[in-house]
Scaffold this motif. Structure first.
Motif, PDB file in Angstrom:
ATOM      1  N   LEU A   1      -7.780   0.578  -1.970  1.00  0.00           N
ATOM      2  CA  LEU A   1      -7.473   2.005  -1.947  1.00  0.00           C
ATOM      3  C   LEU A   1      -8.587   2.724  -2.667  1.00  0.00           C
ATOM      4  O   LEU A   1      -8.988   2.310  -3.763  1.00  0.00           O
ATOM      5  CB  LEU A   1      -6.167   2.277  -2.703  1.00  0.00           C
TER       6      LEU A   1
ATOM      7  N   LYS B   1       0.578   4.078  -2.871  1.00  0.00           N
ATOM      8  CA  LYS B   1       0.128   5.451  -2.584  1.00  0.00           C
ATOM      9  C   LYS B   1       0.989   6.444  -3.359  1.00  0.00           C
ATOM     10  O   LYS B   1       0.493   7.421  -3.924  1.00  0.00           O
ATOM     11  CB  LYS B   1       0.309   5.735  -1.084  1.00  0.00           C
ATOM     12  N   LYS B   2       2.296   6.180  -3.382  1.00  0.00           N
ATOM     13  CA  LYS B   2       3.215   7.076  -4.109  1.00  0.00           C
ATOM     14  C   LYS B   2       2.951   7.014  -5.603  1.00  0.00           C
ATOM     15  O   LYS B   2       2.940   8.038  -6.287  1.00  0.00           O
ATOM     16  CB  LYS B   2       4.676   6.674  -3.833  1.00  0.00           C
TER      17      LYS B   2
ATOM     18  N   LYS C   1      -5.229  11.000  -5.426  1.00  0.00           N
ATOM     19  CA  LYS C   1      -5.038  11.121  -3.983  1.00  0.00           C
ATOM     20  C   LYS C   1      -5.763   9.955  -3.313  1.00  0.00           C
ATOM     21  O   LYS C   1      -6.946   9.705  -3.603  1.00  0.00           O
ATOM     22  CB  LYS C   1      -5.658  12.451  -3.531  1.00  0.00           C
ATOM     23  N   VAL C   2      -5.045   9.251  -2.455  1.00  0.00           N
ATOM     24  CA  VAL C   2      -5.686   8.147  -1.734  1.00  0.00           C
ATOM     25  C   VAL C   2      -6.519   8.761  -0.612  1.00  0.00           C
ATOM     26  O   VAL C   2      -5.983   9.385   0.307  1.00  0.00           O
ATOM     27  CB  VAL C   2      -4.625   7.173  -1.172  1.00  0.00           C
ATOM     28  N   THR C   3      -7.837   8.622  -0.680  1.00  0.00           N
ATOM     29  CA  THR C   3      -8.702   9.279   0.300  1.00  0.00           C
ATOM     30  C   THR C   3      -9.259   8.302   1.335  1.00  0.00           C
ATOM     31  O   THR C   3      -9.751   8.730   2.376  1.00  0.00           O
ATOM     32  CB  THR C   3      -9.866  10.008  -0.396  1.00  0.00           C
TER      33      THR C   3
ATOM     34  N   ILE D   1      -8.737   3.985   2.898  1.00  0.00           N
ATOM     35  CA  ILE D   1      -8.166   2.632   2.768  1.00  0.00           C
ATOM     36  C   ILE D   1      -9.043   1.677   3.569  1.00  0.00           C
ATOM     37  O   ILE D   1      -9.347   1.937   4.739  1.00  0.00           O
ATOM     38  CB  ILE D   1      -6.717   2.579   3.296  1.00  0.00           C
TER      39      ILE D   1
ATOM     40  N   ILE E   1      -9.107   6.091  -4.568  1.00  0.00           N
ATOM     41  CA  ILE E   1      -8.260   7.151  -5.118  1.00  0.00           C
ATOM     42  C   ILE E   1      -9.130   8.142  -5.886  1.00  0.00           C
ATOM     43  O   ILE E   1      -9.936   7.743  -6.737  1.00  0.00           O
ATOM     44  CB  ILE E   1      -7.203   6.550  -6.071  1.00  0.00           C
TER      45      ILE E   1
ATOM     46  N   ALA F   1       0.166   6.318  -6.987  1.00  0.00           N
ATOM     47  CA  ALA F   1      -1.112   7.015  -7.237  1.00  0.00           C
ATOM     48  C   ALA F   1      -0.856   8.524  -7.278  1.00  0.00           C
ATOM     49  O   ALA F   1      -1.353   9.234  -8.160  1.00  0.00           O
ATOM     50  CB  ALA F   1      -2.118   6.655  -6.156  1.00  0.00           C
ATOM     51  N   GLU F   2      -0.060   9.000  -6.325  1.00  0.00           N
ATOM     52  CA  GLU F   2       0.224  10.444  -6.283  1.00  0.00           C
ATOM     53  C   GLU F   2       0.974  10.912  -7.525  1.00  0.00           C
ATOM     54  O   GLU F   2       0.685  11.976  -8.079  1.00  0.00           O
ATOM     55  CB  GLU F   2       1.000  10.801  -5.014  1.00  0.00           C
TER      56      GLU F   2
ATOM     57  N   VAL G   1       0.802  -1.226   0.000  1.00  0.00           N
ATOM     58  CA  VAL G   1       0.000   0.000   0.000  1.00  0.00           C
ATOM     59  C   VAL G   1       0.842   1.288   0.000  1.00  0.00           C
ATOM     60  O   VAL G   1       0.546   2.221  -0.759  1.00  0.00           O
ATOM     61  CB  VAL G   1      -0.997  -0.019   1.182  1.00  0.00           C
ATOM     62  N   ASP G   2       1.888   1.326   0.826  1.00  0.00           N
ATOM     63  CA  ASP G   2       2.658   2.580   0.913  1.00  0.00           C
ATOM     64  C   ASP G   2       3.281   2.928  -0.439  1.00  0.00           C
ATOM     65  O   ASP G   2       3.266   4.076  -0.879  1.00  0.00           O
ATOM     66  CB  ASP G   2       3.770   2.473   1.966  1.00  0.00           C
TER      67      ASP G   2
END
Ligand code: SAH
Length: 207
Positions: A203, A164-165, A173-175, A177, A205, A167-168, A160-161
């Motif tokens: 996620l 998240k990057k 934006k991960v809003t 989880i 997003i 996705a960014e 996930v971490d």
């Protein structure tokens, strides 16, 4: 129409899954409880009913079919492997039988997610986790963010971490989880236990 999360879970549990899953394509069906929970949350957010939904890597179709049952305006089923289409069609017929309704508002598209760019309101996907083919999960995530402003995407929690990057970097934006304990039934020879549980996260997003 479906009236509760429980009713949706029961319906989704009746759907067919892969006959002969192809390990190289990571063909694991989403558990019906997990699918119902994710779809119901999206439905309660007002993101399913009356909205167009894409199910990338649809397999036998549990996510897209759940979206149809919850009143999506259109559903696009996208899948690379045509061998899964008979089971997908069977599941769509079961939907029509159980809901006592004809659904003309879906399309099945055979193709690689890389080349699929038709926009929709929402993507709900359970892509390969990238275990067999490295980064298989990344291309699904990037493509989903390109085609829809709201994406729900299931992944291994351990990734996930990193995702998240990714996705960014794609301006998403991960809003939210959502975490699940995902039962992976023994469908492939290399699985040793009968049911293995893995930690999976969806996620949400937005972009
Ligand atoms: N979404 C389904 C299936 C999950 S398994 C469910 O929730 O039950 C992942 C699916 O992605 C498989 O059906 C596999 O064939 C498909 N897939 C793998 N790589 C793909 C690609 N590059 N393009 C489109 N589909 C792909």
């Amino acid at each position: 129409m479906v009236e509760s999360k429980q009713q949706l879970a029961i319906f989704l549990s009746k759907l067919k899954v892969f006959d002969q899953p192809d390990p190289t394509l990571e063909q694991y069906p989403t558990d019906s409880e997990v699918a119902a929970s994710l779809l119901w949350d999206a439905f309660m957010e007002g993101e399913i009913e009356g909205h167009s939904v894409t199910d990338l890597g649809c397999g036998t179709g549990i996510l897209g079919i759940g979206a149809l049952a919850l009143g999506a305006s259109d559903v696009f089923f996208v899948e690379i492997d045509p061998k899964v289409f008979p089971a997908l069609m069977e599941n769509l017929h079961l939907l029509e039988k159980l809901m006592d309704k004809k659904y003309g508002n879906y399309r099945i598209i055979q193709g690689n997610v890389d080349a699929y760019d038709h926009p929709s309101d929402v993507v709900i996907q359970n892509p390969p986790f990238g275990v067999q083919k490295q980064h298989a999960d990344l291309k699904f995530l990037k493509q989903a963010i390109k085609i829809a402003p709201v994406v729900y995407s299931l992944h291994k929690t351990s990734t996930v971490d990193y995702l998240k990057k990714i996705a960014e970097d794609s301006r998403g934006k991960v809003t939210k989880i959502y975490d699940y304990n995902f039962p992976l039934k023994r469908t492939m020879d290399h699985h040793e236990k009968k049911i293995e549980r893995i930690q999976v996260s969806a996620l949400k997003i937005e972009s």
